[in-house]
Design a protein around this motif. Structure first.
Motif, PDB file in Angstrom:
ATOM      1  N   ILE A   1      65.834  98.631  93.762  1.00  0.00           N
ATOM      2  CA  ILE A   1      65.679  97.177  93.864  1.00  0.00           C
ATOM      3  C   ILE A   1      64.402  96.822  94.621  1.00  0.00           C
ATOM      4  CG2 ILE A   1      66.661  95.096  94.907  1.00  0.00           C
ATOM      5  CD1 ILE A   1      69.427  96.305  94.361  1.00  0.00           C
ATOM      6  N   SER A   2      64.154  97.504  95.744  1.00  0.00           N
ATOM      7  CA  SER A   2      62.960  97.229  96.554  1.00  0.00           C
ATOM      8  C   SER A   2      61.687  97.561  95.784  1.00  0.00           C
ATOM      9  CB  SER A   2      63.009  98.030  97.857  1.00  0.00           C
ATOM     10  OG  SER A   2      64.154  97.692  98.619  1.00  0.00           O
TER      11      SER A   2
ATOM     12  N   THR B   1      61.271  97.766  92.527  1.00  0.00           N
ATOM     13  CA  THR B   1      61.111  96.830  91.408  1.00  0.00           C
ATOM     14  C   THR B   1      60.553  95.497  91.889  1.00  0.00           C
ATOM     15  OG1 THR B   1      62.967  97.854  90.225  1.00  0.00           O
ATOM     16  CG2 THR B   1      62.307  95.644  89.529  1.00  0.00           C
ATOM     17  N   ALA B   2      61.105  94.993  93.003  1.00  0.00           N
ATOM     18  CA  ALA B   2      60.620  93.727  93.549  1.00  0.00           C
ATOM     19  C   ALA B   2      59.158  93.839  93.968  1.00  0.00           C
ATOM     20  CB  ALA B   2      61.485  93.311  94.739  1.00  0.00           C
ATOM     21  N   ALA B   3      58.783  94.971  94.578  1.00  0.00           N
ATOM     22  CA  ALA B   3      57.397  95.158  95.024  1.00  0.00           C
ATOM     23  C   ALA B   3      56.442  95.215  93.831  1.00  0.00           C
ATOM     24  CB  ALA B   3      57.288  96.436  95.847  1.00  0.00           C
TER      25      ALA B   3
ATOM     26  N   LEU C   1      56.895  93.974  90.779  1.00  0.00           N
ATOM     27  CA  LEU C   1      56.822  92.654  90.148  1.00  0.00           C
ATOM     28  C   LEU C   1      55.982  91.693  90.986  1.00  0.00           C
ATOM     29  CD1 LEU C   1      60.509  92.217  88.888  1.00  0.00           C
ATOM     30  CD2 LEU C   1      58.463  92.745  87.524  1.00  0.00           C
ATOM     31  N   ALA C   2      56.093  91.781  92.316  1.00  0.00           N
ATOM     32  CA  ALA C   2      55.315  90.904  93.190  1.00  0.00           C
ATOM     33  C   ALA C   2      53.824  91.205  93.079  1.00  0.00           C
ATOM     34  CB  ALA C   2      55.787  91.057  94.630  1.00  0.00           C
TER      35      ALA C   2
ATOM     36  N   VAL D   1      59.642  86.406  94.128  1.00  0.00           N
ATOM     37  CA  VAL D   1      60.181  87.689  93.681  1.00  0.00           C
ATOM     38  C   VAL D   1      60.618  88.529  94.874  1.00  0.00           C
ATOM     39  CG1 VAL D   1      59.583  89.895  92.614  1.00  0.00           C
ATOM     40  CG2 VAL D   1      58.926  87.765  91.501  1.00  0.00           C
ATOM     41  N   LEU D   2      59.777  88.579  95.926  1.00  0.00           N
ATOM     42  CA  LEU D   2      60.128  89.347  97.121  1.00  0.00           C
ATOM     43  C   LEU D   2      61.355  88.775  97.806  1.00  0.00           C
ATOM     44  CD1 LEU D   2      56.654  90.155  98.750  1.00  0.00           C
ATOM     45  CD2 LEU D   2      58.154  91.681  97.457  1.00  0.00           C
TER      46      LEU D   2
ATOM     47  N   LEU E   1      63.748  87.077  96.379  1.00  0.00           N
ATOM     48  CA  LEU E   1      64.893  87.376  95.526  1.00  0.00           C
ATOM     49  C   LEU E   1      65.348  88.826  95.721  1.00  0.00           C
ATOM     50  CD1 LEU E   1      66.854  86.515  93.321  1.00  0.00           C
ATOM     51  CD2 LEU E   1      65.135  87.196  91.619  1.00  0.00           C
ATOM     52  N   GLY E   2      64.385  89.743  95.800  1.00  0.00           N
ATOM     53  CA  GLY E   2      64.720  91.143  96.040  1.00  0.00           C
ATOM     54  C   GLY E   2      65.398  91.332  97.379  1.00  0.00           C
TER      55      GLY E   2
END
Length: 262
Positions: A103-104, A106-108, A110-111, A162-163, A165-166
């Motif tokens: 999850i972390s 993926t969020a990074a 995408l950000a 995005v961050l 949300l993650g």
């Protein structure tokens, strides 16, 4: 079943007070042992230190469980080695760590993509792989690029969203898995079943469990402020509080027999 934060705090403190020095000495013993084995060269130190931490966690869980039954756990109860419990605790924690890591990451990613900073992030990653810690010029250059990446992200509303949300998803999962250690050791469920049981039970009282976690963090912070030595008492108290909350939400049975068998 419903969770009473006040009852959990009271029961946890009462359990700790029943045999405070047993818990404190065990926490000190585990800390010293973990520190010593961490001095082993290479990856061996990390592996053995992690095993010591898992063993100490199982010991504190056993001590808290016995204490809540109005028994007086001895030092021998806490130091007892249970390989199966240690393995169950490790495998479930490993699965949770992988889930949170995905999850972390993926969020990074995408950000960084939303901030259009992919090339800068790749440059930072490449430098980290080969950087010489003694070269101050290269380190300063790397710090400058990291600052640039951070600026690019915080100035992009989409990247910040995005961050956030993650982070929200990660916090939601961690609260739901607050009792993962007890479920792994006491219930003996499989890795997936352990996580599923945490979600199934906790999500209906998520905010109450979250509030309890906040109180536990305050207790740990107070222990840390007390020159760090307060953690020797704060950590066992938090485990005892968690044990009380677990017994409220789940049950007081010990199907594996690893906690009540002495």
């Amino acid at each position: 079943m419903s969770l009473s934060v006040g009852t959990a705090l009271q029961d946890g403190w009462t359990t700790f007070r029943r045999t405070p020095w047993t818990f404190v000495f065990f926490a000190l013993f585990a800390f010293v042992l973990s520190t010593v084995v961490d001095l082993l060269p290479g990856i061996a130190g990390y592996i053995v230190s992690s095993l010591v931490d898992l063993w100490a966690t199982v010991g504190l869980i056993r001590g808290a469980w016995l204490g809540l039954k109005r028994e007086r756990p001895s030092f021998g109860d806490l130091i007892r080695i249970d390989v199966l419990s240690i393995w169950r605790l490790f495998s479930r924690q490993f699965l949770l760590t992988v889930l949170l890591g995905v999850i972390s990451a993926t969020a990074a990613i995408l950000a960084v993509t939303a901030a259009d900073a992919g090339e800068l992030a790749q440059s930072i990653y490449s430098q980290i792989q080969v950087i010489d810690a003694s070269n101050s010029e290269l380190i300063n250059g790397l710090i400058t690029e990291i600052q640039g990446l951070a600026l690019a992200i915080v100035t992009s509303p989409v990247a910040v969203l995005v961050l956030l949300l993650g982070a929200v998803i990660a916090i939601y999962i961690q609260v739901n898995q607050m009792f993962l250690g007890f479920l792994a050791v006491v219930k003996g469920l499989g890795p997936i079943a352990t996580l599923r049981e945490g979600f199934r039970t906790v999500q209906t009282q998520w905010w109450t469990v979250f509030g309890l976690q906040v109180m536990q963090l305050v207790i740990l912070l107070l222990g840390l402020i007390a020159f760090g030595f307060g953690l020797l008492a704060a950590i066992p108290v938090v485990v005892c509080i968690t044990a009380s909350a677990y017994r409220q939400l789940f049950d007081g049975d010990d199907p594996t027999g690893v906690l009540t068998g002495r």
